[in-house]
Scaffold this motif. Sequence first.
Motif, PDB file in Angstrom:
ATOM      1  N   LEU A   1       0.830  -1.198   0.000  1.00  0.00           N
ATOM      2  CA  LEU A   1       0.000   0.000   0.000  1.00  0.00           C
ATOM      3  C   LEU A   1       0.871   1.258   0.000  1.00  0.00           C
ATOM      4  CD1 LEU A   1      -2.732  -0.932   2.643  1.00  0.00           C
ATOM      5  CD2 LEU A   1      -2.539  -1.638   0.247  1.00  0.00           C
TER       6      LEU A   1
ATOM      7  N   TYR B   1      -7.883   2.340  -6.001  1.00  0.00           N
ATOM      8  CA  TYR B   1      -6.583   1.844  -5.579  1.00  0.00           C
ATOM      9  C   TYR B   1      -5.625   1.593  -6.739  1.00  0.00           C
ATOM     10  CZ  TYR B   1      -8.996   1.264  -1.119  1.00  0.00           C
ATOM     11  OH  TYR B   1      -9.699   1.498   0.045  1.00  0.00           O
TER      12      TYR B   1
ATOM     13  N   LYS C   1      -1.066  -1.115  -4.321  1.00  0.00           N
ATOM     14  CA  LYS C   1      -2.311  -0.368  -4.265  1.00  0.00           C
ATOM     15  C   LYS C   1      -2.008   1.072  -3.861  1.00  0.00           C
ATOM     16  CE  LYS C   1      -4.849  -4.065  -5.027  1.00  0.00           C
ATOM     17  NZ  LYS C   1      -5.646  -4.240  -6.273  1.00  0.00           N
TER      18      LYS C   1
ATOM     19  N   VAL D   1      -3.217   4.197  -2.083  1.00  0.00           N
ATOM     20  CA  VAL D   1      -4.220   4.594  -1.080  1.00  0.00           C
ATOM     21  C   VAL D   1      -4.331   6.118  -1.110  1.00  0.00           C
ATOM     22  CG1 VAL D   1      -4.871   4.494   1.349  1.00  0.00           C
ATOM     23  CG2 VAL D   1      -3.618   2.589   0.309  1.00  0.00           C
TER      24      VAL D   1
ATOM     25  N   TYR E   1     -10.162   7.124   4.882  1.00  0.00           N
ATOM     26  CA  TYR E   1      -9.784   6.512   3.598  1.00  0.00           C
ATOM     27  C   TYR E   1      -8.636   5.521   3.783  1.00  0.00           C
ATOM     28  CZ  TYR E   1     -12.606  10.284   1.622  1.00  0.00           C
ATOM     29  OH  TYR E   1     -13.636  11.139   1.325  1.00  0.00           O
TER      30      TYR E   1
ATOM     31  N   ASN F   1     -10.012   2.435   5.533  1.00  0.00           N
ATOM     32  CA  ASN F   1     -10.719   1.588   4.569  1.00  0.00           C
ATOM     33  C   ASN F   1      -9.752   0.670   3.831  1.00  0.00           C
ATOM     34  OD1 ASN F   1     -13.250   2.639   5.121  1.00  0.00           O
ATOM     35  ND2 ASN F   1     -13.222   4.091   3.426  1.00  0.00           N
ATOM     36  N   ALA F   2      -8.623   1.239   3.393  1.00  0.00           N
ATOM     37  CA  ALA F   2      -7.636   0.448   2.650  1.00  0.00           C
ATOM     38  C   ALA F   2      -7.002  -0.615   3.532  1.00  0.00           C
ATOM     39  CB  ALA F   2      -6.560   1.369   2.081  1.00  0.00           C
TER      40      ALA F   2
ATOM     41  N   CYS G   1      -9.434  -3.343   3.962  1.00  0.00           N
ATOM     42  CA  CYS G   1      -9.593  -4.102   2.726  1.00  0.00           C
ATOM     43  C   CYS G   1      -8.511  -5.164   2.545  1.00  0.00           C
ATOM     44  CB  CYS G   1      -9.542  -3.158   1.522  1.00  0.00           C
ATOM     45  SG  CYS G   1     -11.124  -2.437   1.053  1.00  0.00           S
TER      46      CYS G   1
ATOM     47  N   CYS H   1       0.062  -6.778   4.724  1.00  0.00           N
ATOM     48  CA  CYS H   1       0.449  -5.597   3.952  1.00  0.00           C
ATOM     49  C   CYS H   1       1.843  -5.104   4.278  1.00  0.00           C
ATOM     50  CB  CYS H   1      -0.525  -4.444   4.227  1.00  0.00           C
ATOM     51  SG  CYS H   1      -2.159  -4.687   3.510  1.00  0.00           S
TER      52      CYS H   1
ATOM     53  N   ALA I   1     -12.832  -4.162  -3.613  1.00  0.00           N
ATOM     54  CA  ALA I   1     -13.299  -2.821  -3.276  1.00  0.00           C
ATOM     55  C   ALA I   1     -14.370  -2.315  -4.235  1.00  0.00           C
ATOM     56  CB  ALA I   1     -12.120  -1.857  -3.263  1.00  0.00           C
TER      57      ALA I   1
ATOM     58  N   GLY J   1     -13.850   2.589  -2.466  1.00  0.00           N
ATOM     59  CA  GLY J   1     -12.684   2.028  -1.802  1.00  0.00           C
ATOM     60  C   GLY J   1     -13.018   1.210  -0.580  1.00  0.00           C
TER      61      GLY J   1
ATOM     62  N   CYS K   1     -14.341  -2.392   0.976  1.00  0.00           N
ATOM     63  CA  CYS K   1     -14.441  -3.814   0.617  1.00  0.00           C
ATOM     64  C   CYS K   1     -15.559  -4.503   1.375  1.00  0.00           C
ATOM     65  CB  CYS K   1     -13.114  -4.519   0.903  1.00  0.00           C
ATOM     66  SG  CYS K   1     -11.763  -3.995  -0.175  1.00  0.00           S
TER      67      CYS K   1
END
Length: 292
Positions: free
Chosen positions: A27, A41, A59, A61, A75, A78-79, A82, A90, A121, A125, A127
């Motif tokens: 990310l 993303y 991805k 972000v 935001y 959220n990532a 996800c 990650c 997603a 954004g 999921c």
Amino acid sequence: MKKALQLVMAVCLMAASSFAAATNYTLWINGRTGGGVIGNYNSWTYWGPGTTAAGINKKSVNWDGRNSIASQSGYVRNALDCFCTGNNWCYVVTHSAGDLMMGYVMANYGGSARVKKNAVANSSGVCGNSDGSSQTGWNIKWVRAASGAGGGSELSDAGSWTTSEPLVQDLKTSTARAMYNHNTTRNVWFYMYAGAKGTAYSGILPGQDDEAVAYHSTGGVAGSSGGSYCNPSDWLCNDLTLGTAANEGGSLKWSYHSVSFRDDNEAYNHYANGNWGGIVGVVRSAVVNSAL
């Protein structure tokens, strides 16, 4: 005997299925000014060509890079929900104010219950849920910060940036350093990459800098205010040390912060310039070789 063997085989198949479903993601969290499409993303406008290698399953972000850290942090959460829950893990890369953002999110939300997501997603954004269960925090292997602004910037203090931006207010050195407990990283390491190709107008930045952020911030130096830190060749201020060691003069780094790169040759500035440039390029190279 036959039933026992069938049971063992079934358990093995379930374990294999679970292992196969595990995926690693990389990310990338932008800094000030933003540029990428929020919720998309695969929007790489901030960084450079999306075809460039930047870690496994990369991805972008995106957040707007102008409003406050608190208002935009959803935001990023959220990532992380996800791609960094359930069986998935990650690697996280930040630039500039993205470091302040990630530190804020980890300190304030990294110990909260997160519903496991399916890494698929929608246009916002967000999921879908995987199995409906929850976990504490996120599965993060490490964070690498290109020109991390977790300690703020004197350019914000001096009003060198547009002072009407809420983010600029957050980036004042005293505000950034008091925004959250920088030592609370949930045992996730933040590896810092400090650029030093400053210019004449960045003279208000103490010690070595990359035109926008000084070593006290990009090196993860602890304390309530910034200080002056330099490369070993500069005798006018204390050295920023590599790793987790105390800096020359005795100042400490925040817990779980380690300097991976110090720009001794003063070759890298702050800016990606839409082509993975500056200190971002140094981090990208490191990520390609380690985010596997």
